[in-house]
Design an enzyme around this catalytic site. Structure first.
Site, PDB file in Angstrom:
ATOM      1  CG  HIS A  45       4.334   3.874  -5.783  1.00  0.00           C
ATOM      2  ND1 HIS A  45       4.989   4.314  -6.910  1.00  0.00           N
ATOM      3  CD2 HIS A  45       5.245   3.896  -4.785  1.00  0.00           C
ATOM      4  CE1 HIS A  45       6.243   4.583  -6.591  1.00  0.00           C
ATOM      5  NE2 HIS A  45       6.434   4.342  -5.305  1.00  0.00           N
ATOM      6  CD  GLU A  69       7.751   3.568  -9.248  1.00  0.00           C
ATOM      7  OE1 GLU A  69       7.535   2.418  -8.830  1.00  0.00           O
ATOM      8  OE2 GLU A  69       8.757   4.237  -8.945  1.00  0.00           O
ATOM      9  CB  SER A  96      16.103   9.829  -3.353  1.00  0.00           C
ATOM     10  OG  SER A  96      15.859   9.657  -4.743  1.00  0.00           O
ATOM     11  CD  GLU A 147       6.778   6.974  -2.222  1.00  0.00           C
ATOM     12  OE1 GLU A 147       7.730   6.413  -1.668  1.00  0.00           O
ATOM     13  OE2 GLU A 147       6.249   6.541  -3.260  1.00  0.00           O
ATOM     14  CG  ASN A 176       7.597   0.040  -3.297  1.00  0.00           C
ATOM     15  OD1 ASN A 176       7.423  -1.089  -3.750  1.00  0.00           O
ATOM     16  ND2 ASN A 176       7.172   1.137  -3.913  1.00  0.00           N
ATOM     17  N   GLY A 191      13.536   7.581  -7.033  1.00  0.00           N
ATOM     18  CA  GLY A 191      14.541   6.927  -7.870  1.00  0.00           C
ATOM     19  C   GLY A 191      15.502   7.876  -8.558  1.00  0.00           C
ATOM     20  CE  LYS A 234       9.870   2.110  -6.104  1.00  0.00           C
ATOM     21  NZ  LYS A 234      10.230   3.394  -6.688  1.00  0.00           N
TER      22      LYS A 234
HETATM   23  P1  13P Z   1      13.418   5.240  -4.110  1.00  0.00           P
HETATM   24  O1  13P Z   1      13.704   5.122  -2.641  1.00  0.00           O
HETATM   25  O2  13P Z   1      14.128   4.215  -4.935  1.00  0.00           O
HETATM   26  O3  13P Z   1      13.589   6.654  -4.591  1.00  0.00           O
HETATM   27  O4  13P Z   1      11.859   4.894  -4.305  1.00  0.00           O
HETATM   28  C1  13P Z   1      10.927   5.539  -3.505  1.00  0.00           C
HETATM   29  C2  13P Z   1       9.626   4.897  -3.679  1.00  0.00           C
HETATM   30  O5  13P Z   1       8.990   4.986  -4.717  1.00  0.00           O
HETATM   31  C3  13P Z   1       9.107   4.115  -2.563  1.00  0.00           C
HETATM   32  O6  13P Z   1       7.760   3.780  -2.745  1.00  0.00           O
END
Ligand code: 13P
Length: 244
Positions: free
Chosen positions: A95, A97, A203, A162, A8, A168, A10
């Site tokens: 997601h 976010e 992560s 997740e 992903n 992150g 982002k």
């Molecule tokens: P990270 O791997 O950067 O923690 O992000 C995870 C994520 O949100 C994948 O969709």
């Protein structure tokens, strides 16, 4: 079930990133890799160029969101059929976010997931608890509520667990907790769940992924930061068991 590794990206990546996407595609075509389906979910602006690079390779391209309508007066939105046309095989929906930053409800996520299926792609439906929900002993209840309301009626979705606090932060969930939650999700999915892939995100790195893949009920990973570089994305793929 063939394991699924999804990057992903982002809001990262410009045309200069074509080199990295090409390196991922070439890496996946090397012999000796474990069985895997590998996808990069890119910003909309990179989908067409990425599809050109991925064509004829094992790499699949995906998006990170879509609207639930096919077309219309929805300024700034992109529909599932448009993503299909851009060569997407997968679309991430719900997601955390987007749930947190754009106020997306599980009901909206379900409509998006249904639109993705209707367009002939696979939705990756994300669920996960916050740190406060986990601390209050509500992790499973939160995931159950989000899953039940977000899941499309038709089959064919992938579920991504997740935990919000692991995204992150460099603090991945413990393999035992991942196994526990994935087992719980599989139970909630009922008979259809037997053939559904449940992937973990939060992560994931080349360093910790082996023990995550070894956890029960884990069918792959949804990777953020570590998917931006071909070297680390491919290292994660290579950490999959040789026989799934
Ligand atoms: P990270 O791997 O950067 O923690 O992000 C995870 C994520 O949100 C994948 O969709």
């Amino acid at each position: 079930m063939t394991p699924l590794v999804v990057g992903n990206w982002k809001m990262h990546g410009t045309l200069a990133s074509r080199a990295e996407i090409g390196a991922i595609a070439r890496g996946l075509d090397k012999p000796g890799l474990p069985p895997v389906e590998a996808v990069v979910c890119l910003p909309f602006t990179l989908l067409f160029p990425a599809q050109k690079i991925a064509a004829g390779t094992k790499l699949k391209v995906g998006a990170q969101d879509c609207h639930f309508e096919k077309e219309g007066a929805f300024t700034g939105d992109v529909s599932a059929p448009m993503l299909k046309e851009a060569g997407c095989a997968y679309v991430i929906v719900g997601h955390s976010e987007r749930r947190a930053g754009h106020g997306e409800t599980s009901e909206l996520v379900r409509r998006k997931a249904e639109a993705v299926l209707a367009a002939g792609m696979t939705p990756i439906v994300c669920v996960g608890e916050t740190k406060a929900e986990r601390a209050a002993g509500k992790a499973k209840a939160t995931v159950e509520a989000a899953l039940k309301a977000s899941l499309p009626k038709a089959s064919g979705a992938v579920i991504a667990y997740e935990p919000v606090w692991a995204i992150g932060t460099g603090e991945n969930a413990k393999p035992a907790d991942i196994a526990g939650m994935h087992g719980f999700i599989r139970l909630l999915l009922g008979p259809a769940g037997k053939t559904m892939r449940i992937v973990y995100g939060g992560s994931v790195t080349p360093e910790n992924v082996k023990e995550i893949f070894a956890a029960a009920e884990v069918n792959g990973a949804l990777v953020g930061g570590a998917s931006l570089k071909a070297q680390s994305f491919l290292a994660i793929v290579k950490s999959l068991p040789k026989t799934p």
